[in-house]
Structure formats: C-alpha cells, structure tokens
Design an enzyme around this catalytic site. Structure first.
Site, PDB file in Angstrom:
ATOM      1  N   LYS A 128       7.444  -3.960  12.720  1.00 40.09           N
ATOM      2  CA  LYS A 128       8.887  -3.763  12.588  1.00 40.09           C
ATOM      3  C   LYS A 128       9.340  -2.708  13.583  1.00 40.09           C
ATOM      4  CE  LYS A 128       9.933  -4.704   7.712  1.00 40.09           C
ATOM      5  NZ  LYS A 128      10.437  -4.068   6.481  1.00 40.09           N
ATOM      6  N   LYS A 205      -1.755  -2.174   3.841  1.00 36.50           N
ATOM      7  CA  LYS A 205      -0.571  -2.693   4.524  1.00 36.50           C
ATOM      8  C   LYS A 205      -0.943  -3.792   5.507  1.00 36.50           C
ATOM      9  CE  LYS A 205       3.649  -1.533   6.957  1.00 36.50           C
ATOM     10  NZ  LYS A 205       4.569  -0.500   7.466  1.00 36.50           N
ATOM     11  N   GLU A 215       8.271 -10.771   6.396  1.00 36.14           N
ATOM     12  CA  GLU A 215       8.885 -10.189   5.195  1.00 36.14           C
ATOM     13  C   GLU A 215       9.720 -11.206   4.418  1.00 36.14           C
ATOM     14  OE1 GLU A 215      11.068  -6.021   3.831  1.00 36.14           O
ATOM     15  OE2 GLU A 215      11.128  -6.622   5.921  1.00 36.14           O
ATOM     16  N   ARG A 219       5.609  -9.073   1.423  1.00 33.22           N
ATOM     17  CA  ARG A 219       5.828  -7.857   2.200  1.00 33.22           C
ATOM     18  C   ARG A 219       7.001  -7.033   1.692  1.00 33.22           C
ATOM     19  NH1 ARG A 219       5.844  -7.309   8.843  1.00 33.22           N
ATOM     20  NH2 ARG A 219       6.235  -5.062   8.890  1.00 33.22           N
ATOM     21  N   HIS A 242      13.161  11.023   5.453  1.00 38.13           N
ATOM     22  CA  HIS A 242      12.934   9.661   4.951  1.00 38.13           C
ATOM     23  C   HIS A 242      11.924   9.636   3.804  1.00 38.13           C
ATOM     24  CE1 HIS A 242      12.467   5.335   4.875  1.00 38.13           C
ATOM     25  NE2 HIS A 242      11.161   5.490   4.991  1.00 38.13           N
TER      26      HIS A 242
END
Length: 354
Positions: A128, A205, A215, A219, A242
């Site tokens: 990503k 992961k 995704e 996911r 974050h």
C-alpha cells in the site's frame, strides 16, 4: 535473517540488526532518505548514490505536492525503467516514496528500508502506498509492492520513547487480530520491544497480504483500531501520532465488540490498555468532531436517496475477540458513539486512579 514468506510473495523480507549493503539493488538505483538518517547511513558504511534525495517529510506534508519534485528530479537524472528506488525512513516517507515509484514511468521497482517501529510493524509491508487529501488520510494511493523490505533494528536506537510506543500499538493490534491474549498481555507490560515481536507481526501480515493482496476480504482485518483511530487522529489536528490513535481505536473496538454481543475482554487486559493510553485523554476529540470523519472512511458504504444525494449508511468495522480471530461487521458510523463515550470515561477514570 530472511523471514519465511509464502511462496510467490512479492516482497523479500529481511530483519537484521545492522544495515547490510549486499541487500541493496544490484543494478542502477537511487535513494529517497530521511535527512536525519544520512549520518547514521554513511557511518554504517552504506553507499550513497549520486542522485540521492535526502528530505524531511512531516506528517502534514504527506501530500501529492511533496512527490512532484521527486518525480521531476528522477526525470532530469534521468532514472530509467530498470532502476530501483530505495526508501529509507518512517511510514510517511516510505508511503510517499512507494507512491512516487508507482507513478514514475508507470511503475519502477523499489525497496523499503523502514527506520521506525511503526513502519516496520505495519506501513512497510503489503504494497500500500499513499498520500493524504484534505478530506482524509490515504485517499490517494496505489498497490505497488516493494521488491524487498529490510528492517534494521539499529535504526530504532535513536527513536524517542514516544515513537517506540507509537509503533508498539501496531504490534498489539496484530495480537488482537489473531486473538492471542498472552502475546497482547506481554506487549502491554513495561519493557523494551522485542525483536521476536516484529518478526511475528511481519510474518502474520505477509500471510494475510499474500492471500488478499487487494484488500477485498481478509486483509481488512488489518484495519483493526483504524476506523475510530483515523477519526481521532484527524480530529486532534494530528497532535495524536498514528500509532497512538490506533491504540485508542483498539480500546474503543473492544468496547464496540462487547456492545455487539461478542465475548467481553478480561478486565485485566482492558486495564492494561487504558493505563498505557491515559496520558492521551486530553487529545481525544468529542464525538461531534469524530462522526463527520468516520463518514469519510475509505471503507464506508454509501446509499442514494430519492433526491439523488448519497449518505454513508455503514462502515466495515473490525471487532476483536479474546482467544479467537477478529471478525468484520458492517455497522453505521453512529454505532461508535457509545464506544467513544466509554473510551473517554475509562481513560478519565484510569487517570484519577493514577
């Protein structure tokens, strides 16, 4: 050491103590690195390509405007399609570098060398890439997996304690997704982050991403803590980091899961979660500020009214379960209101006890 990943996985994953230049690209390559790491990089004996970019990218500059000068620079060099871009830095820099690599010449290869615990545990693996828009986080991006991930724990020694804690929350998230109560409790105790925790999180992961690279199903479980967390992060004016926002979102998700009729978490684990988050209570925005941000969530489902207007009716939410894997449920944004209220109440009560 090279981590075992599923056969055919797009990214080679290495977890080392010190940087190893033999893991850099064999052919032509360039570098986008955090300028604060330049001295550590050269001190470790790592080469610096002629046209390297050493930059500073704070959270508020995770925007498309930041990568345009990089693309122009690569075009002037010129960087050819068979070259590789190496990203050296935390999650913001690596997300943007991966995005730039996906755009340049419609996609050049890249490697990611994450230097923050948050990036090692989450952002660096999975392909990503992204940039933020005024409307929300990571609303622009592409799936562009790096050829290689090299996580060197030596880079963590210079991180402030707050940033180490920031990354710990993504590791705790992994344990809660898996339903691994013992592992979650271990990571919630005081003490340094362990090498084995990062290894386990990366391996988990990698398996999820391999089974669901775009995704579309499993996911989405990796978003545990992020639905409410992203809203809290934005509503704080990004005063919350974050990982801190994800930590708050994890506690809120535990409360929401219970409200949805799932098995409650033991008080001991909830107390440990709250204790590590209490100091963040002043940065938790009121519900009225969070609701509009929840409605902008990338996982929101919209429905059209008779007048042609659309409104968010549901969000794909991830709910943790003690001793079992997390599950997904589509819920209206308003479902988070009582969980948010309980989150605030719990943090304040824990603060009084402290």
């Amino acid at each position: 050491m090279r981590l075992a990943t599923p056969s055919g996985f797009a990214t080679e994953v290495f977890l080392l103590e010190k940087p190893d230049q033999t893991l850099l690209p064999e052919g032509a390559w360039t570098l986008v690195g955090d300028e604060r790491l330049r001295e550590a990089w050269t001190r470790a004996g790592m080469p610096e390509p002629e046209h390297a970019l050493w930059v500073s990218v704070p959270e508020e500059e995770k925007r498309l405007r930041t990568v345009i000068p990089w693309l122009e620079h690569w075009a002037r060099v010129p960087l050819h399609r068979d070259a590789t871009v190496v990203a050296l830095g935390g999650g913001v820099l690596t997300d943007l570098t991966g995005l730039a690599a996906s755009l340049f010449l419609r996609g050049v290869a890249w490697q990611v060398w994450p230097t923050s615990l948050l990036a090692m545990a989450d952002a660096a693996l999975g392909g990503k890439t992204g940039a933020d828009l005024a409307a929300g986080k990571n609303l622009v991006g592409a799936f562009h997996p790096p050829r290689r991930l090299v996580a060197c724990t030596d880079f963590l020694t210079s991180l402030p304690e707050r940033h180490l804690e920031n990354g710990r929350w993504e590791l705790i998230k992994t344990a809660l997704i898996m339903g691994e109560m013992g592992w979650a409790m271990e990571m919630l105790q005081e003490g340094p982050v362990k090498f084995a925790w990062v290894e386990r999180a990366l391996a988990f992961k990698a398996g999820v991403v391999h089974r669901d690279p775009r995704e579309s199903g499993e996911r989405r479980l990796l978003n545990l803590g992020h639905t409410l967390g992203h809203a809290l992060e934005a509503a704080s004016g990004y005063q919350l980091l974050h990982g801190e926002s994800v930590g708050l979102g994890l506690l809120g998700s535990c409360f929401l899961a219970e409200e949805q009729g799932l098995k409650s978490y033991p008080a001991g684990l909830l107390d440990l979660l709250a204790r590590r988050l209490t100091h963040l209570a002043p940065l938790v925005a009121p519900w009225a500020d969070c609701l509009p941000l929840l409605a902008r969530d990338k996982k929101a489902v919209r429905a059209a009214h008779a007048d042609g207007e659309t409104a968010v009716t549901q969000i794909q939410c991830v709910l943790p379960r003690p001793g079992e894997p997390a599950v997904q449920r589509a819920l209206p944004p308003q479902a988070w209101e009582s969980a948010h209220a309980r989150l605030l109440s719990t943090l304040h009560q824990e603060g009084v006890r402290a």
